[in-house]
Design a protein around this motif. Structure first.
Motif, PDB file in Angstrom:
ATOM      1  N   LEU A   6      24.444  51.511  36.466  1.00  0.00           N
ATOM      2  CA  LEU A   6      25.646  52.068  37.335  1.00  0.00           C
ATOM      3  C   LEU A   6      25.819  53.394  37.011  1.00  0.00           C
ATOM      4  O   LEU A   6      25.836  53.738  35.906  1.00  0.00           O
ATOM      5  N   THR A   8      27.767  56.982  36.452  1.00  0.00           N
ATOM      6  CA  THR A   8      29.122  57.489  36.025  1.00  0.00           C
ATOM      7  C   THR A   8      29.101  58.866  36.236  1.00  0.00           C
ATOM      8  O   THR A   8      28.127  59.717  36.422  1.00  0.00           O
ATOM      9  N   GLU A  25      30.591  53.063  44.000  1.00  0.00           N
ATOM     10  CA  GLU A  25      30.686  52.165  42.992  1.00  0.00           C
ATOM     11  C   GLU A  25      29.601  52.087  41.876  1.00  0.00           C
ATOM     12  O   GLU A  25      28.917  51.042  41.576  1.00  0.00           O
ATOM     13  N   GLN A  69      36.110  58.425  42.271  1.00  0.00           N
ATOM     14  CA  GLN A  69      36.313  58.051  40.741  1.00  0.00           C
ATOM     15  C   GLN A  69      35.152  58.214  39.890  1.00  0.00           C
ATOM     16  O   GLN A  69      34.107  58.360  40.406  1.00  0.00           O
ATOM     17  N   THR A  74      31.960  57.013  41.947  1.00  0.00           N
ATOM     18  CA  THR A  74      32.124  57.179  43.388  1.00  0.00           C
ATOM     19  C   THR A  74      32.197  58.182  44.143  1.00  0.00           C
ATOM     20  O   THR A  74      33.122  59.032  43.633  1.00  0.00           O
ATOM     21  N   GLU A 118      34.342  50.845  54.232  1.00  0.00           N
ATOM     22  CA  GLU A 118      34.541  51.338  52.800  1.00  0.00           C
ATOM     23  C   GLU A 118      34.797  52.730  52.527  1.00  0.00           C
ATOM     24  O   GLU A 118      35.305  52.986  51.565  1.00  0.00           O
ATOM     25  N   ASP A 122      37.951  53.997  50.355  1.00  0.00           N
ATOM     26  CA  ASP A 122      37.778  55.013  49.322  1.00  0.00           C
ATOM     27  C   ASP A 122      38.822  56.355  49.693  1.00  0.00           C
ATOM     28  O   ASP A 122      39.564  56.971  48.545  1.00  0.00           O
TER      29      ASP A 122
END
Length: 178
Positions: A6, A8, A25, A69, A74, A118, A122
């Motif tokens: 994932l 970051t 995400e 985020q 995201t 979505e 968000d």
């Protein structure tokens, strides 16, 4: 960077410099290039909003990167965003970490409802003030106001997109021959 991991906030420097994408995400979501209808409407709406709002803030257009985020990352790309001068003292060079007062999204192709649900979620979680989704195919405008009330309007209506700024979308697309 492997696609299994994932993404970051630290991975931003490794993301592609070219192309259209968002990160949702932690997963890279590639998007196809915008077409003529989409590009025209984004340019037209940006111009009209800038004309009406230039004294009180900044209209930013063209897949503006909004860091929703950091962990997992995201990163949404808005078609148009407006920031009041109270919220944003000056326009930064890079991505924005503050929620805009207004986001406008133009829908010009068949896109899954899940994608826009979505994106709407968000934006709400990020704290965007007002959201306007302009659907060129269905000729509808969805407005989510600051109190999270939803209004659905036809293109024939004059729609308040932001504090006293109204647009008649039928006239706008008629001028372009869309």
């Amino acid at each position: 960077m492997t696609t299994k991991d994932l993404l970051t906030y630290k991975d931003l420097k490794d993301l592609p410099k070219e192309g259209r994408y968002e990160v949702v995400e932690g997963r890279l979501l590639e998007m196809s290039p915008a077409g003529g209808w989409h590009a025209y409407m984004v340019a037209e709406l940006s111009s009209r909003l800038r004309e009406k709002l230039k004294d009180i803030g900044y209209v930013l257009a063209g897949e503006l990167g909004l860091v929703i985020q950091k962990e997992p990352l995201t990163l949404r790309a808005s078609d148009i965003a407006f920031y009041s001068k109270e919220k944003l003292k000056k326009v930064p060079r890079g991505l924005l970490h503050e929620p805009p007062d207004l986001v406008v999204e133009v829908i010009a192709e068949e896109t899954s409802m899940e994608y826009f649900e979505e994106k709407l979620r968000d934006y709400i979680n990020f704290g965007v003030g007002r959201m306007v989704f302009v659907d060129l195919i269905k000729r509808l405008v969805l407005v989510v106001d600051e109190e999270r009330k939803i209004g659905v309007h036809s293109f024939e209506e004059e729609v308040e997109v932001y504090k006293g700024v109204k647009i008649n979308f039928a006239r706008t697309i008629e001028e372009a021959g869309l």
